[in-house]
Design a protein around this motif. Structure first.
Motif, PDB file in Angstrom:
ATOM      1  N   TYR A   1     -57.739 -21.685  46.557  1.00 27.67           N
ATOM      2  CA  TYR A   1     -58.278 -20.334  46.366  1.00 27.67           C
ATOM      3  C   TYR A   1     -57.366 -19.502  45.460  1.00 27.67           C
ATOM      4  O   TYR A   1     -57.844 -18.707  44.650  1.00 27.67           O
ATOM      5  N   GLY A   2     -56.057 -19.697  45.580  1.00 27.55           N
ATOM      6  CA  GLY A   2     -55.132 -18.973  44.721  1.00 27.55           C
ATOM      7  C   GLY A   2     -55.321 -19.297  43.252  1.00 27.55           C
ATOM      8  O   GLY A   2     -55.170 -18.423  42.382  1.00 27.55           O
TER       9      GLY A   2
ATOM     10  N   THR B   1     -50.911 -20.843  46.386  1.00 24.77           N
ATOM     11  CA  THR B   1     -52.278 -21.146  46.800  1.00 24.77           C
ATOM     12  C   THR B   1     -52.316 -21.955  48.096  1.00 24.77           C
ATOM     13  O   THR B   1     -51.375 -22.682  48.422  1.00 24.77           O
TER      14      THR B   1
END
Length: 272
Positions: A186-187, A258
């Protein structure tokens, strides 16, 4: 265990080629793999990951950042195979062989391990490094493997064709599927996209199989090396669908933090 992609007969491995009873002949490449991808199973001239993507994946995986995922795959495989003294294991969509090679090492000499992938570049890299494993270029839509021959099939982020999967796993055998967790990378998505998104959570059933368990492995990682960030990007599907702006944002990034997360879904082939 490989089969002829033309007639479906079992291939016999000779010194320099695989040969089927009907005389179809498939030369062994210098690296030791065999090309079993018929033209009607190709969606482009050179399907699958290209040389650049294969090199990026290998470089990233060698950092060890994804080793916890490989360790869990090995643990589950050992659990599934139990006391089977001579299991046959197939990595469907093996890529450049990182997970295949570590799995073969974990299982030891008792197991016969095979792998296939649609990318010739990936299979060449895998066969060159892991000489003890039999590799083939092939498609998930026509797996070049004998019926009910595999005690275990593993699949890490590769396409799945349920009918083919059911055909190659023997009754009572197992299938381990790795899928991304909801917030996997997601990061990275926050850097690439204006509106980052989570991956869907799915409970998936496959005809002929009974679902046994789901396990999750998650970590938080930090990357400060620019090339490692780019290698991670190049080995993901986002590489193909990210605009110029997103790619430039990543190139300007000095620190990537992340979440990473794999879910492993374990299935058993029904006896009837």
């Amino acid at each position: 265990m490989f089969i002829c992609p033309v007639c479906g007969n079992l291939l016999q491995k000779e010194e320099k080629a695989y040969i089927c009873p009907k005389g179809h002949n498939y030369d062994l490449a210098r690296e030791g793999y065999v090309y079993l991808l018929p033209p009607n199973k190709k969606h482009s001239k050179d399907p699958g990951d290209n040389k650049q993507m294969v090199a990026a994946r290998r470089a990233f995986l060698e950092t060890g950042l994804y080793q916890p995922f490989s360790d869990e795959l090995d643990r589950l495989a050992l659990e599934c195979l139990g006391k089977n003294g001579s299991p046959v294991v197939l990595d469907a969509g093996c890529g450049e062989g990182y997970y295949t090679g570590r799995l073969a090492q974990a299982l030891g000499e008792r197991a016969r391990v095979f792998g296939f992938d649609i990318s010739k570049c990936a299979v060449r890299a895998a066969a060159k490094r892991y000489r003890e494993i039999a590799f083939a270029v092939g498609s998930s839509f026509g797996i070049p493997f004998a019926d009910a021959a595999a005690d275990l099939v593993v699949n890490v982020f590769a396409p799945i064709v349920p009918e083919e999967l059911a055909r190659v796993v023997k009754p009572g055998g197992h299938f381990i599927l790795a899928v991304p967790g909801e917030r996997h990378l997601y990061g990275l998505k926050e850097i690439l996209y204006e509106h980052p998104y989570e991956n869907p959570y799915k409970e998936t059933e496959y005809p002929g199989f009974t679902f046994l368990q789901r396990t999750a492995v998650a970590r938080e990682i930090t990357i400060t090396d620019p090339q490692t960030m780019l290698n991670l990007f190049a080995m993901t599907p986002y590489y193909w669908k990210t605009g110029v702006e997103g790619g430039e944002n990543l190139r300007q990034t000095q620190r990537l933090e992340t979440h990473i997360e794999f879910h492993f879904l374990v299935y058993q082939r029904n006896l009837t």
